[in-house]
Design a protein around this motif. Structure first.
Motif, PDB file in Angstrom:
ATOM      1  N   THR B  41      55.399  77.856  49.851  1.00 53.30           N
ATOM      2  CA  THR B  41      54.340  76.926  49.441  1.00 53.30           C
ATOM      3  C   THR B  41      54.893  75.659  48.798  1.00 53.30           C
ATOM      4  O   THR B  41      54.219  74.649  48.752  1.00 53.30           O
ATOM      5  N   PHE B  48      53.636  69.972  56.973  1.00 54.84           N
ATOM      6  CA  PHE B  48      52.786  71.012  56.375  1.00 54.84           C
ATOM      7  C   PHE B  48      53.225  71.224  54.958  1.00 54.84           C
ATOM      8  O   PHE B  48      54.388  71.113  54.639  1.00 54.84           O
ATOM      9  N   SER B  52      48.652  75.820  53.516  1.00 56.93           N
ATOM     10  CA  SER B  52      48.485  75.656  54.965  1.00 56.93           C
ATOM     11  C   SER B  52      49.718  76.139  55.689  1.00 56.93           C
ATOM     12  O   SER B  52      49.654  76.841  56.693  1.00 56.93           O
ATOM     13  N   ARG B  53      50.844  75.749  55.143  1.00 55.51           N
ATOM     14  CA  ARG B  53      52.096  76.134  55.783  1.00 55.51           C
ATOM     15  C   ARG B  53      52.294  77.650  55.733  1.00 55.51           C
ATOM     16  O   ARG B  53      52.689  78.268  56.708  1.00 55.51           O
ATOM     17  N   LEU B  55      49.939  79.932  55.507  1.00 55.97           N
ATOM     18  CA  LEU B  55      49.003  80.601  56.409  1.00 55.97           C
ATOM     19  C   LEU B  55      49.465  80.466  57.854  1.00 55.97           C
ATOM     20  O   LEU B  55      49.358  81.395  58.646  1.00 55.97           O
ATOM     21  N   LEU B  56      49.980  79.286  58.184  1.00 57.69           N
ATOM     22  CA  LEU B  56      50.451  79.084  59.555  1.00 57.69           C
ATOM     23  C   LEU B  56      51.594  80.038  59.891  1.00 57.69           C
ATOM     24  O   LEU B  56      51.595  80.690  60.934  1.00 57.69           O
ATOM     25  N   PRO B 135      43.156  75.406  51.836  1.00 61.50           N
ATOM     26  CA  PRO B 135      42.708  74.860  53.125  1.00 61.50           C
ATOM     27  C   PRO B 135      41.637  75.755  53.744  1.00 61.50           C
ATOM     28  O   PRO B 135      41.930  76.593  54.587  1.00 61.50           O
ATOM     29  N   ASN B 137      39.241  75.332  55.869  1.00 63.47           N
ATOM     30  CA  ASN B 137      38.999  75.339  57.323  1.00 63.47           C
ATOM     31  C   ASN B 137      40.022  76.212  58.053  1.00 63.47           C
ATOM     32  O   ASN B 137      39.679  76.962  58.961  1.00 63.47           O
ATOM     33  N   ILE B 138      41.271  76.120  57.579  1.00 68.89           N
ATOM     34  CA  ILE B 138      42.297  76.958  58.213  1.00 68.89           C
ATOM     35  C   ILE B 138      42.039  78.427  57.922  1.00 68.89           C
ATOM     36  O   ILE B 138      42.123  79.283  58.806  1.00 68.89           O
ATOM     37  N   TYR B 142      41.408  81.243  60.785  1.00 68.21           N
ATOM     38  CA  TYR B 142      42.314  82.386  60.940  1.00 68.21           C
ATOM     39  C   TYR B 142      41.581  83.713  60.761  1.00 68.21           C
ATOM     40  O   TYR B 142      41.915  84.707  61.408  1.00 68.21           O
ATOM     41  N   PHE B 223      45.937  71.378  63.044  1.00 63.82           N
ATOM     42  CA  PHE B 223      46.936  70.462  62.493  1.00 63.82           C
ATOM     43  C   PHE B 223      47.056  69.225  63.368  1.00 63.82           C
ATOM     44  O   PHE B 223      46.632  69.229  64.525  1.00 63.82           O
ATOM     45  N   THR B 228      53.017  68.477  64.755  1.00 66.21           N
ATOM     46  CA  THR B 228      53.392  69.857  64.995  1.00 66.21           C
ATOM     47  C   THR B 228      54.434  69.975  66.080  1.00 66.21           C
ATOM     48  O   THR B 228      54.468  69.194  67.029  1.00 66.21           O
TER      49      THR B 228
END
Ligand SMILES: Nc1ncnc2c1ncn2[C@@H]1O[C@H](COP(=O)(O)OP(=O)(O)OP(=O)(O)O)[C@@H](O)[C@H]1O
Ligand SMILES: [Mg+2]
Lengths: 212, 275
Positions: B41, B48, B52-53, B55-56, B135, B137-138, B142, B223, B228
Motif C-alpha cells: 500500500t 497505482f 487500489s494497488r 486489491l489489484l 477505492p 468502485n474497485i 471485485y 484503471f 496499465t
C-alpha cells in the motif's frame, strides 16, 4: 404394496436382474436370500428408485419410485448393506433425518437406547468414526423411529454382536405389524421366527418363493 | 424449501470443519496479510497506489488460484458421495433430487465465496484504519467479479461431478480445464495475433468466451488504460468496448456459464442411476 413387474437391470453386459416379477403385501415379512451377486441389493435399490430399469416397472402403493420419489420414500425405512462413511456428526445426521423425514429425535434416542447404543456421549462425533456395530445400531434405531409401512434391511446384522442381534430381532418383532418387512439375510435360522415368506434369488432371477 | 436450506446448511457445516477449508481461508487471508507486511500500500508503482494497488494484486492472484481451488475441492462432491455409498443412504429419505443438488451447490457456494470476500473486506478495513483512501468502485467491481468467478467454476465443477466415474478422472479433468483456460488460450491468441492472420473481432471474441480472460481484463478495466501494463488482448477489448457494458458482461456472462453448467449437471444427475 410393492409390485415388481418384469424388472430387468443390466450393468453393461451383465444382467443383475433378469425379468423379475413379484409382489409384497401388508403383513408380510420376507427373507430375501441368495448367493453373493444374486441381485438382492440391486432389487432393493430398484424399489428405492435408485436405478433406471432397462425394462419392467416397480410401483409402490401405485406410485413410481423415481417419478414420485418423495411420496414413496416417506413410506420406507431402509438400512443399507454397508454403513456409509458419512462425515456429519450424529447430531447433524439426526437433524437431517428429523427435518427431511419428520422423525422425532427422541424416538431415535429411545430406539438407540433399546439397542444399547449410547448416543448422548457421542453426539459430536462424526458418524464414520463410530465402530461398525455402532453405526449399524444407529441406522437401525433411525429405521425404527421413522414410522413407515415398508421396512427394508439389507443384511443389517453383519457387524452386530449376538446380544445386539437379539435386541434387534425383539424390536423388529414388536414393529412388524401391518407392514412389509423385507429382509436380506444369509442366515435363515436367525430370522425364522420373524418371517412368513422366503424368496431365493440366483443369477438375477427369483428361483423360489414360499409362504408359510 | 426447508430441505434445500437443510442440505445447504449441513454441507456448509461439514465444509467448515474440513481441512481444505482451513487451508483455503488461510491462503486468501494470508495473501492480504502478506501484502500489508510487504508494504504494497505504501509503494507507488506505475500509477497505482494504496489500496487500489493491493486489491489489484489480490484479484490478479485470485483469478489464477481460485478456479483450481474450487475445481479440486468440489469436483468430487457428488461423484464422491456416490462412490462411497453416502448417496445411497442420504437419499433414502424423502428429499427431492432437486433440493439435494441445489442445496449442495448453495452450501458450497457460500463456502468458497465468503473467504475470498472476507479477505478483501479485511483489507479495506485495515487500509481505512491506516488512513488510506478506499477505492469503493474497485471494491464493488471485485466483489461482483469474485461472485461471478465462484459461480462459473462451481457450476463447471458440479457439472463434472455429476457424470464422472472416479475421483482421479474428476481431478484430471478439473486440472486440464484450469490449465487450458489459464494458459493455452492465451498462448494460442498471442500466436494468432503475431501472425497477423485474423481480424481483431475474431480475436476479441475468442478471448471473451474464456471466463478467466474476462476476469483478467475486467480486473484492470477501471484503471487508466494509458498507465496499465495489460496484455494486448485486454488492450484490444477495452479499446473497442464501452467500459460500462464490458463490466456488466464480465459479471453476467460467467454467472450465466455457471448456472448453465450447474443446470446441465442437474439434468445428468437426475437421469443417471444414483448408486
Ligand atoms: N453399480 C454396479 N455396476 C456394475 N455391476 C454391478 C453394480 N451393482 C451390482 N452389480 C453387479 O450385479 C450383480 C448383483 O449384485 P448385487 O449387489 O445385487 O448382489 P447381492 O445379491 O446383493 O450380493 P451380496 O449377497 O454379495 O450382497 C453382481 O454381479 C454385481 O457385480
Ligand atoms: Mg447385497
Amino acid at each position: 404394496m410393492i409390485k415388481i413387474e418384469n424388472l430387468t437391470k443390466k450393468f453393461g453386459a451383465h444382467i443383475s436382474l433378469d425379468s423379475v416379477s413379484c409382489e409384497f403385501n401388508k403383513n408380510e415379512s420376507i427373507a430375501l436370500m441368495g448367493a453373493n451377486g444374486a441381485g438382492k441389493t440391486t432389487l432393493i435399490r430398484s424399489i428405492l428408485g435408485y436405478y433406471h430399469a432397462d425394462a419392467g416397472s416397480v410401483s409402490i402403493n401405485g406410485r413410481d419410485p423415481i417419478k414420485h420419489r418423495v411420496e414413496v420414500l416417506k413410506e420406507i425405512s431402509f438400512v443399507p448393506q454397508l454403513p456409509p462413511p458419512i462425515k456429519l456428526n450424529i447430531e447433524e445426521l439426526m437433524h437431517y433425518i428429523s427435518i427431511s423425514a419428520n422423525v422425532d429425535k427422541d424416538k431415535i434416542m429411545h430406539y438407540a437406547n433399546e439397542m444399547k447404543l449410547d448416543l448422548a456421549t457421542n453426539m459430536k462425533k462424526s458418524f464414520f468414526k463410530l465402530s461398525g456395530g455402532m453405526k449399524q445400531k444407529l441406522l437401525i434405531a433411525i429405521s425404527l423411529a421413522k414410522k413407515s409401512d415398508i421396512i427394508i434391511y439389507d443384511e443389517p446384522t453383519a457387524n452386530l454382536d449376538p446380544k445386539a442381534r437379539d435386541d434387534f430381532y425383539r424390536l423388529l418383532k414388536q414393529n412388524e405389524d401391518e407392514k412389509v418387512l423385507l429382509f436380506v439375510t444369509h442366515r435363515l435360522e436367525e430370522v425364522k421366527d420373524l418371517v412368513n415368506r422366503q424368496i431365493y434369488m440366483d443369477l438375477g432371477k427369483v428361483v423360489s418363493d414360499e409362504k408359510f | 424449501m426447508k430441505n434445500l436450506y437443510l442440505i445447504a446448511y449441513l454441507d456448509l457445516k461439514e465444509s467448515l470443519r474440513a481441512k481444505w477449508f482451513v487451508v483455503y481461508s488461510l491462503v486468501f487471508g494470508g495473501l492480504i496479510a502478506l501484502f500489508f507486511i510487504a508494504g504494497v500500500t505504501e509503494s507507488q508503482v506505475m500509477g497505482f497506489s494504496g489500496l487500489s494497488r493491493l486489491l489489484l494484486m489480490y484479484i490478479q492472484i485470485t483469478i489464477v488460484i481460485l478456479p483450481i481451488f474450487i475445481l479440486i475441492t468440489t469436483v468430487r462432491s457428488i461423484s464422491g458421495d456416490r462412490d462411497n455409498h453416502i448417496l445411497e443412504y442420504m437419499l433414502s429419505f424423502p428429499i427431492s433430487l432437486k433440493q439435494y443438488y441445489w442445496g449442495k451447490i448453495i452450501g458450497r457456494f457460500i463456502t468458497v465465496y465468503l473467504p475470498v470476500l472476507f479477505a478483501m473486506v479485511i483489507a479495506i478495513i485495515y487500509g481505512a484504519f491506516k488512513g488510506a483512501d478506499i477505492p469503493w468502485n474497485i471494491f464493488f467491481l471485485y466483489t461482483g467479479l469474485l461472485f461471478a468467478m465462484s459461480s462459473a467454476f462451481l457450476g463447471i465443477a458440479f457439472f463434472i461431478s455429476s457424470f464422472v466415474k472416479s475421483s482421479e478422472v474428476a481431478l484430471g479433468i478439473a486440472f486440464f480445464i484450469w490449465i487450458f483456460l489459464l494458459a493455452f488460450i492465451d498462448i494460442a491468441l498471442i500466436s494468432l495475433m503475431m501472425q497477423n492472420r485474423f481480424n481483431e473481432e475474431l480475436i476479441i471474441f475468442i478471448a471473451m468466451i474464456n471466463p478467466m480472460e474476462i476476469f483478467r481484463v475486467a480486473a484492470i478495466s477501471l484503471f487508466d488504460p494509458e498507465l496499465t501494463v495489460m496484455g494486448p488482448v485486454a488492450f484490444y477489448i477495452l479499446d473497442s468496448m464501452c467500459q460500462g457494458i464490458f463490466v456488466l458482461v464480465s459479471i453476467a456472462y460467467p454467472l450465466f456459464i455457471g448456472l448453465l453448467f450447474a443446470f446441465l449437471g442437474y439434468k445428468i444427475f437426475e437421469k443417471k442411476d444414483l448408486v
